[in-house]
Design an enzyme around this catalytic site. Structure first.
Site, PDB file in Angstrom:
ATOM      1  N   ASP A 196       0.870  -1.185  -0.041  1.00  0.00           N
ATOM      2  CA  ASP A 196       0.044   0.076   0.094  1.00  0.00           C
ATOM      3  C   ASP A 196       0.701   1.298   0.073  1.00  0.00           C
ATOM      4  O   ASP A 196       2.062   1.219  -0.093  1.00  0.00           O
ATOM      5  CB  ASP A 196      -1.000  -0.013   1.248  1.00  0.00           C
ATOM      6  CG  ASP A 196      -2.389   0.602   0.943  1.00  0.00           C
ATOM      7  OD1 ASP A 196      -2.220   1.517   0.182  1.00  0.00           O
ATOM      8  OD2 ASP A 196      -3.296   0.367   1.540  1.00  0.00           O
ATOM      9  N   GLU A 229      -0.695   1.901  -5.101  1.00  0.00           N
ATOM     10  CA  GLU A 229      -0.657   3.251  -4.900  1.00  0.00           C
ATOM     11  C   GLU A 229      -1.846   3.895  -5.342  1.00  0.00           C
ATOM     12  O   GLU A 229      -1.479   5.323  -5.770  1.00  0.00           O
ATOM     13  CB  GLU A 229       0.816   3.814  -5.362  1.00  0.00           C
ATOM     14  CG  GLU A 229       1.345   3.628  -6.466  1.00  0.00           C
ATOM     15  CD  GLU A 229       0.624   4.391  -7.579  1.00  0.00           C
ATOM     16  OE1 GLU A 229      -0.421   3.906  -8.098  1.00  0.00           O
ATOM     17  OE2 GLU A 229       0.868   5.920  -7.793  1.00  0.00           O
ATOM     18  N   TRP A 230      -2.762   3.452  -5.779  1.00  0.00           N
ATOM     19  CA  TRP A 230      -4.171   4.155  -6.164  1.00  0.00           C
ATOM     20  C   TRP A 230      -3.865   4.891  -7.585  1.00  0.00           C
ATOM     21  O   TRP A 230      -4.676   5.776  -7.867  1.00  0.00           O
ATOM     22  CB  TRP A 230      -4.617   4.982  -5.218  1.00  0.00           C
ATOM     23  CG  TRP A 230      -4.460   4.526  -3.784  1.00  0.00           C
ATOM     24  CD1 TRP A 230      -4.927   3.212  -3.252  1.00  0.00           C
ATOM     25  CD2 TRP A 230      -3.715   5.227  -2.642  1.00  0.00           C
ATOM     26  NE1 TRP A 230      -4.426   3.022  -1.888  1.00  0.00           N
ATOM     27  CE2 TRP A 230      -3.500   4.349  -1.509  1.00  0.00           C
ATOM     28  CE3 TRP A 230      -3.059   6.451  -2.407  1.00  0.00           C
ATOM     29  CZ2 TRP A 230      -3.218   4.681  -0.175  1.00  0.00           C
ATOM     30  CZ3 TRP A 230      -2.755   6.834  -1.197  1.00  0.00           C
ATOM     31  CH2 TRP A 230      -2.697   5.949  -0.263  1.00  0.00           C
ATOM     32  N   GLY A 231      -2.918   4.515  -8.298  1.00  0.00           N
ATOM     33  CA  GLY A 231      -2.872   5.193  -9.821  1.00  0.00           C
ATOM     34  C   GLY A 231      -2.417   6.502  -9.567  1.00  0.00           C
ATOM     35  O   GLY A 231      -2.181   7.209 -10.519  1.00  0.00           O
ATOM     36  N   GLU A 232      -1.989   7.073  -8.509  1.00  0.00           N
ATOM     37  CA  GLU A 232      -1.452   8.314  -8.347  1.00  0.00           C
ATOM     38  C   GLU A 232      -0.179   8.587  -9.057  1.00  0.00           C
ATOM     39  O   GLU A 232      -0.105   9.615  -9.320  1.00  0.00           O
ATOM     40  CB  GLU A 232      -1.059   8.548  -6.738  1.00  0.00           C
ATOM     41  CG  GLU A 232      -2.435   8.761  -5.672  1.00  0.00           C
ATOM     42  CD  GLU A 232      -2.137   9.304  -4.830  1.00  0.00           C
ATOM     43  OE1 GLU A 232      -1.102   9.048  -4.048  1.00  0.00           O
ATOM     44  OE2 GLU A 232      -3.060   9.593  -4.057  1.00  0.00           O
ATOM     45  N   ASP A 251      -9.937   3.601  -3.620  1.00  0.00           N
ATOM     46  CA  ASP A 251     -10.613   2.187  -3.207  1.00  0.00           C
ATOM     47  C   ASP A 251     -12.046   2.311  -3.978  1.00  0.00           C
ATOM     48  O   ASP A 251     -12.819   3.220  -3.865  1.00  0.00           O
ATOM     49  CB  ASP A 251     -10.804   2.394  -1.537  1.00  0.00           C
ATOM     50  CG  ASP A 251      -9.471   2.270  -0.889  1.00  0.00           C
ATOM     51  OD1 ASP A 251      -8.190   1.966  -1.659  1.00  0.00           O
ATOM     52  OD2 ASP A 251      -9.292   1.933   0.392  1.00  0.00           O
TER      53      ASP A 251
HETATM   54  C1  GLA Z   1      -5.836   1.395   1.463  1.00  0.00           C
HETATM   55  C2  GLA Z   1      -6.089   0.254   0.352  1.00  0.00           C
HETATM   56  C3  GLA Z   1      -7.174  -0.644   0.671  1.00  0.00           C
HETATM   57  C4  GLA Z   1      -6.855  -1.341   1.802  1.00  0.00           C
HETATM   58  C5  GLA Z   1      -6.652  -0.346   3.096  1.00  0.00           C
HETATM   59  C6  GLA Z   1      -6.308  -0.844   4.500  1.00  0.00           C
HETATM   60  O1  GLA Z   1      -6.851   2.056   1.565  1.00  0.00           O
HETATM   61  O2  GLA Z   1      -6.022   1.013  -0.839  1.00  0.00           O
HETATM   62  O3  GLA Z   1      -7.405  -1.395  -0.326  1.00  0.00           O
HETATM   63  O4  GLA Z   1      -5.949  -2.152   1.900  1.00  0.00           O
HETATM   64  O5  GLA Z   1      -5.574   0.601   2.635  1.00  0.00           O
HETATM   65  O6  GLA Z   1      -5.789   0.175   5.435  1.00  0.00           O
END
Ligand code: GLA
Length: 693
Positions: A196, A229-232, A251
């Site tokens: 993460d 890393e959420w695509g950042e 998410d």
């Molecule tokens: C981030 C991730 C999620 C999950 C949470 C856990 O938000 O993107 O998928 O793993 O952390 O805290």
């Protein structure tokens, strides 16, 4: 069934693009957007920022040379169902592993049982080692791994490329501990790491994720590496040889709007996916209760056609049979797991009707006909458009109904609201064994006035190369409606390529509230060889009231449909962003208006005008309440034509007076776009809005 007429979604725009299948190395086209029309009349185009349009993609992005994740990883992760609640523990993880075996999910391809955040204690031990939370994992992680391995499955774990993980309780992250943490995971028998992005201390993402790649490699254990890393930092541009998959978005949550917005961000990234390096639009919500079964089938279909990792996110110990039926559909899973490893690309997208096609290793194409809108829609493409070679006919396999038909080339279905029809289409001689496909649907706009018979026309088209024989058609409405055929409802033989049109008299009982209602059109027929085939498709009819003669305030009239960026559209106040009635007096340039509509970009409000109205007038602008913020543009549409537009207006500008000629339109649509800069603070007022009929 009655659908609510007001839909609230920040995701109400639809990229519009008709393009050949995107290939590696091609620039993706510019993207415009469309607001859907619930009644199925012509969509209107809006300009909208392109969704993460990628630049040039290398001809063959390098992948890690470890042979892992050659197809998208499949498994389970507890996060979506438990977050950090106490039920996330050893018995849950073992229970999931048991169910993978007992319920056929292992046989269907699911392998990884993954632990998310909160498995550890908040502090490392004196040796700097991670400590499993003894309340959740009293026997440690190795014992869990051993159990999972004993079932022929694999274990995954989670940590963050930062000093602490994402949970507010703050568990230790691996930044600066990469080699020792990776070693510890390997020693436990971990097979998969989700890494993460929280508390990353501003350290460059590429370097953080690369260090962990090297640390995992140094353990000598094969470990699938999931970058989160959420695509950042656009990992699709640099991570193909860093991790096996990378999150492309924030998410997911268990609702339609979240799933849809993630889908739209992930679709344009198709050129970057391939064996060993996948786009990850986040884990599945199927079965968690926030969407309908139709929506969950869409979620699962679209994730599969996008070659997304399939990580089950519901607690299977409590899952319904319907959930297992979705997650266990082997024909859909085969689309996801196809060894060619292509992510499906958008063939067309207009008015919320999407065609997404995925090239398969055997030369066939998986084709998703997806209806984003709140009313049933007919979605159509062709074998040629999805990339198949010319052929006399094609086999059309429906992957949810598990039935095969043949088509001369048209691929079409009437798709329920929020639904997806997923087919696999192949050229080759096998088609002749199957009955012809038929295309069924409604001709024209389905408007019904309560208490008055309306004439609706349905059509059935033989899309194949052989006749549909002994064809019969029936139409049924909601309880209390009467439906009467005005022309013959069947034929001994419908020749290939021919259409049977049937007119129906449809009456909604007097007093039926305005809204959208489902009718069901059923067709039954036989192939020349006598093989039976049938179809049942939903049609959406709108119960409307004729507009009053004279001039009326639009805030006083019922609308046909409304979509809005935040919260509901308000009558006679500004938009308050969340609940109905939370707005303020409409105020533009210091002037307060008693009447009007308060909306939030992106917005579209539709009125049924039935061909009898002439004019819309309003004073429009960004409401004063946002104190200098907000840019929007107003448009008025008469059926498919834009008949007035303001261009971009800012909060600093005075109210603009707008007049639109809507003569003859069946439907008038009031549209507000974001002015090209996102929807932040876009409180838009249709002050004093009036309709003359
Ligand atoms: C981030 C991730 C999620 C999950 C949470 C856990 O938000 O993107 O998928 O793993 O952390 O805290």
């Amino acid at each position: 069934m009655r659908h609510p007429h007001t839909r609230t979604a920040p995701t109400n725009t639809t990229p519009t693009r008709t393009a050949p299948i995107a290939r590696r190395g091609r620039l993706l086209g510019a993207v415009t957007a469309v607001l859907l029309c619930a009644a199925g009349v012509t969509p209107i185009a809006l300009t909208a920022p392109a969704v993460a349009a990628p630049a040039e993609v290398p001809a063959e992005a390098p992948a890690l040379a470890d042979g892992l994740a050659l197809t998208p990883p499949m498994g389970f992760n507890n996060w979506n169902s438990t977050h950090c609640r106490a039920e996330f523990d050893e018995s849950m993880v073992k229970g999931i592993a048991d169910l993978f075996v007992d319920r056929g999910l292992k046989a269907a391809g699911y392998r990884y049982v993954n632990l998310d955040d909160c498995w550890a204690l908040p502090e490392r031990d004196a040796d700097g080692k991670l400590v499993p939370d003894p309340a959740r994992f009293p026997n440690g992680i190795k014992a869990v791994a051993d159990y999972v391995h004993s079932k022929g499955l694999k274990l995954g774990i989670y940590t963050s490329a930062g000093t602490r993980t994402c949970n507010s309780a703050g568990f230790p992250g691996a930044l600066g501990h990469e080699y020792s943490d990776a070693r510890q995971f390997a020693d436990w028998g971990v097979d998969y790491l989700k890494y993460d992005n929280c508390n990353n201390q501003g350290v460059d993402a590429r370097s953080r994720y690369t260090t962990m790649r090297d640390a995992l490699k140094a353990t000598g254990r094969p470990i699938v590496y999931s970058i989160c890393e959420w695509g950042e930092n656009k990992p699709w541009e640099w991570a193909s040889d860093v991790g096996h998959l990378w999150r492309t978005t924030g998410d997911i949550s268990d609702n339609w709007g979240s799933m849809l917005s993630i889908l739209k961000k992930n679709l344009p990234l198709a050129p970057y996916a391939g064996p060993g390096h996948w786009n990850d639009p986040d884990m599945l919500e199927v079965g968690n209760g926030g969407m309908t079964d139709t929506e969950y089938r869409t979620h699962f279909s679209m994730w599969s056609v996008m070659a997304a990792p399939l990580l089950i996110g519901s607690d299977l110990r409590k899952a319904s049979q319907a959930t297992f039926d979705v997650l266990g559909n082997k024909e859909v899973i085969a689309v996801d797991q196809d060894p060619l490893g292509r992510q499906g690309t958008v063939i067309s997208s207009e008015g919320g009707r999407w065609v997404v096609a995925k090239e398969m290793k055997d030369g066939s194409r998986a084709v998703a006909l997806f209806n984003e809108t709140a009313a049933a829609q007919r979605v159509t493409t062709t074998a040629r458009a999805v990339g198949l070679p010319a052929a006399p006919a094609y086999t059309l396999r429906d992957l949810w109904q598990h039935r095969s038909l043949h088509t001369a080339g048209t691929i079409a279905a009437t798709v329920p609201a929020h639904g997806t029809v997923l087919v696999r289409v192949s050229a080759g001689s096998g088609w002749a064994a199957h009955p012809p496909a038929v295309g069924t649907g409604l001709d024209g706009a389905p408007f019904v006035t309560a208490g008055t018979p309306a004439t609706l026309t349905t059509s059935v088209t033989d899309l194949g190369r052989t006749p549909a024989t002994r064809l019969t058609v029936s139409l049924s409405g909601p309880q209390g409606w009467t439906v009467r055929a005005l022309s013959p409802t069947g034929t001994a033989a419908l020749p290939a390529g021919r259409v049977l049109r049937i007119r129906w008299s449809v009456t909604a009982p007097a007093g039926t509230p305005i809204g959208s209602y489902d009718l069901t059109l059923k067709t039954s027929y036989r192939s020349p060889a006598g093989i039976h085939a049938d179809s049942a498709v939903p049609l959406t009819a709108s119960v409307v009231v004729p507009p009053p003669t004279g001039t009326s305030y639009l805030g006083d009239l019922p609308w046909l449909s409304a979509v809005n960026g935040y919260g509901p559209v308000e009558r006679d106040t500004s938009n308050g962003e969340s609940a109905a009635g939370d707005g303020h007096p409409i105020t533009l340039g210091g002037a307060v208006y008693a009447k009007g509509l308060g909306v939030h970009a992106d917005s579209a409000v539709e009125y049924y005008t039935g061909g009898t109205c002439t004019r819309v007038t309003a004073d429009v602008g960004v409401d004063d309440e946002k104190g200098g913020k907000g840019t929007v543009a107003f448009e008025v549409w008469a059926d498919g034509a834009r008949v007035a537009s303001t261009g971009v207006l800012t909060n600093a500008m005075p109210a603009r007076s707008l007049t639109a000629d809507v003569t003859g339109a069946q439907v008038v649509r009031l549209v507000v776009t974001d002015g090209g800069d996102g929807i932040d603070s876009d409180h838009a007022d249709w002050a004093d809005a009036r309709l003359s009929c």
